[in-house]
Design an enzyme around this catalytic site. Structure first.
Site, PDB file in Angstrom:
ATOM      1  N   THR A  27       0.797  -1.097  -0.025  1.00  0.00           N
ATOM      2  CA  THR A  27       0.153  -0.083  -0.126  1.00  0.00           C
ATOM      3  C   THR A  27       0.802   1.198   0.057  1.00  0.00           C
ATOM      4  O   THR A  27       2.108   0.995   0.180  1.00  0.00           O
ATOM      5  CB  THR A  27      -0.841   0.094   1.419  1.00  0.00           C
ATOM      6  OG1 THR A  27      -0.029   0.415   2.354  1.00  0.00           O
ATOM      7  CG2 THR A  27      -1.646  -1.179   1.586  1.00  0.00           C
ATOM      8  N   ALA A  56       3.256  -1.121   4.796  1.00  0.00           N
ATOM      9  CA  ALA A  56       2.508   0.228   5.406  1.00  0.00           C
ATOM     10  C   ALA A  56       3.726   1.308   5.280  1.00  0.00           C
ATOM     11  O   ALA A  56       4.560   0.918   5.995  1.00  0.00           O
ATOM     12  CB  ALA A  56       2.019  -0.057   6.581  1.00  0.00           C
ATOM     13  N   VAL A  82       7.537  -2.177   7.160  1.00  0.00           N
ATOM     14  CA  VAL A  82       7.535  -0.809   7.168  1.00  0.00           C
ATOM     15  C   VAL A  82       8.207  -0.387   5.976  1.00  0.00           C
ATOM     16  O   VAL A  82       9.317  -0.611   5.574  1.00  0.00           O
ATOM     17  CB  VAL A  82       8.432  -0.287   8.327  1.00  0.00           C
ATOM     18  CG1 VAL A  82       8.311   1.244   8.346  1.00  0.00           C
ATOM     19  CG2 VAL A  82       7.538  -0.731   9.524  1.00  0.00           C
ATOM     20  N   LYS A  83       7.365   0.541   5.165  1.00  0.00           N
ATOM     21  CA  LYS A  83       7.774   0.944   3.790  1.00  0.00           C
ATOM     22  C   LYS A  83       8.246   2.412   3.906  1.00  0.00           C
ATOM     23  O   LYS A  83       7.998   3.269   4.782  1.00  0.00           O
ATOM     24  CB  LYS A  83       6.337   1.193   2.853  1.00  0.00           C
ATOM     25  CG  LYS A  83       6.743   1.232   1.562  1.00  0.00           C
ATOM     26  CD  LYS A  83       5.469   1.015   0.640  1.00  0.00           C
ATOM     27  CE  LYS A  83       5.847   1.023  -0.828  1.00  0.00           C
ATOM     28  NZ  LYS A  83       4.572   1.060  -1.574  1.00  0.00           N
ATOM     29  N   VAL A  84       9.587   2.384   3.825  1.00  0.00           N
ATOM     30  CA  VAL A  84      10.626   3.473   3.895  1.00  0.00           C
ATOM     31  C   VAL A  84      11.118   4.363   2.829  1.00  0.00           C
ATOM     32  O   VAL A  84      11.572   3.504   1.873  1.00  0.00           O
ATOM     33  CB  VAL A  84      11.947   3.042   4.729  1.00  0.00           C
ATOM     34  CG1 VAL A  84      12.618   4.155   5.255  1.00  0.00           C
ATOM     35  CG2 VAL A  84      11.203   2.460   6.205  1.00  0.00           C
TER      36      VAL A  84
END
Length: 215
Positions: A27, A56, A82-84
Site C-alpha cells: 500500500t 505500510a 514498514v515502507k521507508v
C-alpha cells in the site's frame, strides 16, 4: 516469483486472494487515501485476509520520525513491513529496524546504487519503480537486471520487489530477470490471466458439449 497486489481496496484483495495468487500486499498513502479510511483500519482488514507481508508506508522524512512511526505500524500486526523512502534519513531508520527485527520495504528506488545502499542498510525488500523509469524514456527492466546481478554478486538477502508495474510484459520480464517479487495492480492481475485462445477454446468446448447426448 512472489506475487503481491498493489492496492488498499479490500474487495480487490479478496478477489485476488480467492484465486490463491496473493503472497503479500503493498500500500501507499495514495492508495489508502482512495479508500476514505484510516491507514490502521485498512491495514488491520488486509491482515485478516492475507497471511503474508503487508507493506505500510511511513510519512515522516527524518530518521527519528520514521523510526517512531514505523514501530507503531509494526505493532499493528506481525506481518507488517514498514515502507521507508530511499533517502539518507530512511536508510538510517532501516538500520534501526533491522537491529530490532522489523521488516522493511525501501521504496522509490531508481538506481542500482540506491539499491546497493538499501541492501547494506539491512532492507528486507527494495522496490525499483520500473514504470516511472519507462515514463521518462529510461529502461526500467535494465534496473531490475542490475539490482538482481549486484545482489547475487555479493549474497545480499534483500529481495527485489518490482513495483510500478504498468502492463503484463513488465511482470514477464521481471520474472525472467530473477526479481524475487512483483507488486501488481488488480487490473493487471486479471490481464495476466486472460488469453484469447483460452476464451476461444472454452467457448468451443461448451458449444460442442451441447451436442453431446444427455446421459
Amino acid at each position: 516469483m512472489k506475487i503481491f497486489i498493489d492496492t488498499a481496496d479490500i474487495d480487490e484483495i479478496r478477489d485476488a486472494a480467492a484465486m490463491g495468487l496473493v503472497d503479500g500486499v503493498t500500500t501507499n498513502p495514495s492508495l489508502i487515501a482512495k479508500t476514505g479510511r484510516t491507514l490502521e483500519e485498512c491495514i488491520r482488514d488486509i491482515c485478516e485476509i492475507v497471511d503474508g507481508p503487508i507493506s505500510a508506508e511511513v510519512l515522516a522524512t527524518d530518521a527519528e520520525g520514521i523510526v517512531t512511526e514505523g514501530r507503531k505500524l509494526a505493532a499493528i500486526h506481525e506481518n507488517i513491513v514498514v515502507k521507508v523512502p530511499l533517502i539518507a534519513e530512511g536508510l538510517k531508520a532501516v538500520q534501526v529496524f533491522a537491529a530490532e527485527g522489523i521488516k522493511t520495504n525501501v521504496t522509490l528506488c531508481f538506481s542500482p546504487t540506491q539499491a546497493l545502499f538499501a541492501a547494506k542498510a539491512g532492507a528486507t525488500y527494495v522496490s525499483p519503480f520500473i514504470g516511472r523509469i519507462d515514463d521518462i524514456s529510461g529502461e526500467g527492466m535494465e534496473l531490475i537486471e542490475q539490482i538482481v546481478t549486484i545482489y547475487s554478486n555479493y549474497g545480499f538477502q534483500t529481495e527485489v520487489l518490482a513495483a510500478s508495474i504498468r502492463h503484463p510484459v513488465h511482470v514477464v520480464q521481471a520474472a525472467l530477470l530473477g526479481a524475487h517479487a512483483a507488486t501488481i495492480p488488480h487490473k493487471i492481475i486479471h490481464q495476466l490471466l486472460k488469453h484469447p485462445l483460452t476464451d476461444a477454446g472454452l467457448a468451443r468446448f461448451l458449444e460442442d458439449a451441447k451436442k453431446t447426448p444427455a446421459g
